[in-house]
Design a protein around this motif. Structure first.
Motif, PDB file in Angstrom:
ATOM      1  N   PRO A  45      18.612  26.009  33.437  1.00  0.00           N
ATOM      2  CA  PRO A  45      20.076  25.641  33.904  1.00  0.00           C
ATOM      3  C   PRO A  45      19.793  24.797  35.318  1.00  0.00           C
ATOM      4  O   PRO A  45      20.697  24.477  36.030  1.00  0.00           O
ATOM      5  CB  PRO A  45      20.638  27.078  34.107  1.00  0.00           C
ATOM      6  CG  PRO A  45      19.653  28.227  34.305  1.00  0.00           C
ATOM      7  CD  PRO A  45      18.668  27.409  33.460  1.00  0.00           C
ATOM      8  N   TYR A  46      18.527  25.015  35.995  1.00  0.00           N
ATOM      9  CA  TYR A  46      18.171  24.148  37.414  1.00  0.00           C
ATOM     10  C   TYR A  46      18.415  22.738  37.400  1.00  0.00           C
ATOM     11  O   TYR A  46      18.016  22.265  36.330  1.00  0.00           O
ATOM     12  CB  TYR A  46      17.301  25.009  37.960  1.00  0.00           C
ATOM     13  CG  TYR A  46      17.319  26.531  38.168  1.00  0.00           C
ATOM     14  CD1 TYR A  46      17.812  27.176  39.236  1.00  0.00           C
ATOM     15  CD2 TYR A  46      16.755  27.376  37.141  1.00  0.00           C
ATOM     16  CE1 TYR A  46      17.939  28.343  39.339  1.00  0.00           C
ATOM     17  CE2 TYR A  46      16.889  28.814  37.530  1.00  0.00           C
ATOM     18  CZ  TYR A  46      17.472  29.150  38.452  1.00  0.00           C
ATOM     19  OH  TYR A  46      17.456  30.707  38.639  1.00  0.00           O
ATOM     20  N   ASP A  47      18.440  22.397  38.452  1.00  0.00           N
ATOM     21  CA  ASP A  47      18.277  20.963  38.764  1.00  0.00           C
ATOM     22  C   ASP A  47      16.614  20.521  38.474  1.00  0.00           C
ATOM     23  O   ASP A  47      15.905  21.512  38.587  1.00  0.00           O
ATOM     24  CB  ASP A  47      18.473  20.707  40.175  1.00  0.00           C
ATOM     25  CG  ASP A  47      20.024  20.597  40.477  1.00  0.00           C
ATOM     26  OD1 ASP A  47      20.751  20.339  39.481  1.00  0.00           O
ATOM     27  OD2 ASP A  47      20.474  20.733  41.711  1.00  0.00           O
ATOM     28  N   PRO A  48      16.435  19.432  38.157  1.00  0.00           N
ATOM     29  CA  PRO A  48      15.197  18.988  38.302  1.00  0.00           C
ATOM     30  C   PRO A  48      14.159  19.406  39.290  1.00  0.00           C
ATOM     31  O   PRO A  48      14.480  19.430  40.221  1.00  0.00           O
ATOM     32  CB  PRO A  48      15.026  17.501  37.567  1.00  0.00           C
ATOM     33  CG  PRO A  48      16.299  17.273  37.458  1.00  0.00           C
ATOM     34  CD  PRO A  48      17.292  18.094  38.057  1.00  0.00           C
ATOM     35  N   LEU A  49      12.877  19.935  38.649  1.00  0.00           N
ATOM     36  CA  LEU A  49      11.952  20.114  39.946  1.00  0.00           C
ATOM     37  C   LEU A  49      11.756  18.989  40.828  1.00  0.00           C
ATOM     38  O   LEU A  49      11.584  17.703  40.294  1.00  0.00           O
ATOM     39  CB  LEU A  49      10.441  20.738  39.289  1.00  0.00           C
ATOM     40  CG  LEU A  49      10.671  22.041  38.390  1.00  0.00           C
ATOM     41  CD1 LEU A  49       9.815  21.886  37.641  1.00  0.00           C
ATOM     42  CD2 LEU A  49      10.825  23.230  39.359  1.00  0.00           C
TER      43      LEU A  49
END
Ligand SMILES: Cc1ncc(COP(=O)(O)O)c(C=O)c1O
Length: 374
Positions: A45-49
């Motif tokens: 669910p997170y923004d791209p690294l």
């Protein structure tokens, strides 16, 4: 005009139900994409690294074909896993390895074995290749707040004896259950190719079985960058296996199966300290979400929670209407969870673990719906 018939075994194929693109759903619901809470595909669910974004923006030479073997990526993975470079094959998602293993090792008269319920790609790809697929049904056992799928291990071992390839997802999708290492050791002692799919192992307190690979000739572990590393859209997976199997898969795979962007992104993702932090946060959110569900469950008693070692939680309801109505209610609010239309799973919903702040909204909506007398 002549209508051309497909090969016979495709006549009755059941299409794999993938997830719809977010933009399509946003348009359907008339909600901005950013407002949708997408927790139906076990995605990260997170923004791209940031390391991945930097690697992608520095890409050069994209006019050249990629490295066939993904050598840089394999070297770093071999070091990380303390195994040999010739134990690794990189693939276009771990799905590709499921297909390559079936292509390489199953004759039409052979059986591919798995449990049910499990990841649908196994039966789908067996069907696509005209190979028999058999599934041993797990028994649903309910105890207080919780439900568990329980495998009759002896029955499975018996079937495995008559099969060519056995696929076990560990943790399993859709329930997040982890079969014991001792069961896998009994399995791998049989004359069958044992494939352990560890797509969600990073979210589990049980450790990977990759360390067993050097001990056996018939043991393969599959991993992916799609889940813990958040690269589902770039399609990178890998297999850890004996060199003999590696050579076969490399000899039949499409040479340029993993594109340059995927290779670079996966390499960069392995260096990111954020990966472990995010996994820890997701495990905390999973714990919190299950506790919240237990509180709702105490009052309503019309559903059971599957304890999970993965990035999703399966709920079993007492009848099919409730999950269907709950799915539709959440969908109308822009919350996408996994609904199952197949008869064996019709009483269930699977909810992926999203960002904590979104899971607060999800639990609030679930409470509203369930307390509304549904
Ligand atoms: C158990 C399991 N294995 C493999 C995959 C596919 O992973 P990939 O994106 O690497 O093809 C999934 C995807 O949901 C999964 O649930």
């Amino acid at each position: 005009m002549t209508k051309i018939k497909t090969v016979d075994h495709l006549a009755s194929i059941k299409t794999y139900e993938g997830v719809k693109p977010l933009e399509v759903i946003a348009e359907e619901l008339n909600i901005p994409v950013a407002k949708i809470i997408k927790i139906d595909g076990n995605e990260n669910p997170y923004d791209p690294l940031p390391e991945v974004l930097a690697a992608l923006s520095s890409l050069k030479n994209i006019g050249n074909y990629p490295d066939i073997l993904c050598s840089n990526l394999i070297q770093i993975l071999a070091k990380k896993e303390k195994l040999e470079v010739n134990n690794f094959v990189i693939s276009s998602g771990s799905d590709e390895l499921i297909e390559l293993l079936i292509k390489a090792y199953a004759n039409p008269s052979d059986t591919v074995l798995s449990v049910t319920p499990t990841f649908g790609m196994i039966s789908f790809l067996a069907q696509v290749h005209g190979i028999k697929h058999k599934a041993v049904s797990q028994q649903l056992v309910k105890k207080e707040s919780f439900a568990h799928y329980v495998l009759d291990e002896d029955q499975f071992l018996d079937e495995a004896n008559r099969s060519k390839i056995v696929f076990i997802a560990r943790p399993n999708n859709p329930d997040g259950n982890v079969v014991s290492e001792s069961f896998i050791e009994r399995l791998v002692a049989l004359p069958v190719l044992v494939v352990i799919d560890e797509a969600y192992i990073e979210f589990s307190d049980f450790h990977s079985l990759a360390k067993l690979v050097p001990q056996y000739e018939n043991f393969v572990v599959l991993r992916t960058f799609s889940k813990a590393y958040g690269l589902g859209g770039l399609r990178v997976g890998y297999g850890i296996m004996p060199n003999d199997i590696r050579k076969v898969l490399v000899s039949i795979k499409q040479p340029y199966n993993v594109n340059i962007a995927g290779q670079k992104a996966a390499f960069a993702a392995l260096s990111s300290p954020l990966v472990d932090q995010r996994i820890t946060e997701m495990k905390k959110t999973r714990e919190w979400f299950i506790n919240q569900l237990k509180m709702v469950q105490n009052q309503l008693k019309n559903f059971w929670i599957h304890p999970s070692d993965a990035c999703y939680v399966l709920l079993t309801f007492e009848s099919p209407e409730i999950p269907k109505n709950l799915y539709e209610y959440l969908y109308s609010k822009g919350i996408l969870v996994r609904y199952y239309s197949s008869s064996d799973m019709i009483n269930n919903l699977r909810i992926s673990i999203g960002l904590q702040e979104n899971m607060v909204k999800v639990i609030d909506e679930i409470k509203l719906f369930l307390k509304g007398g549904n």
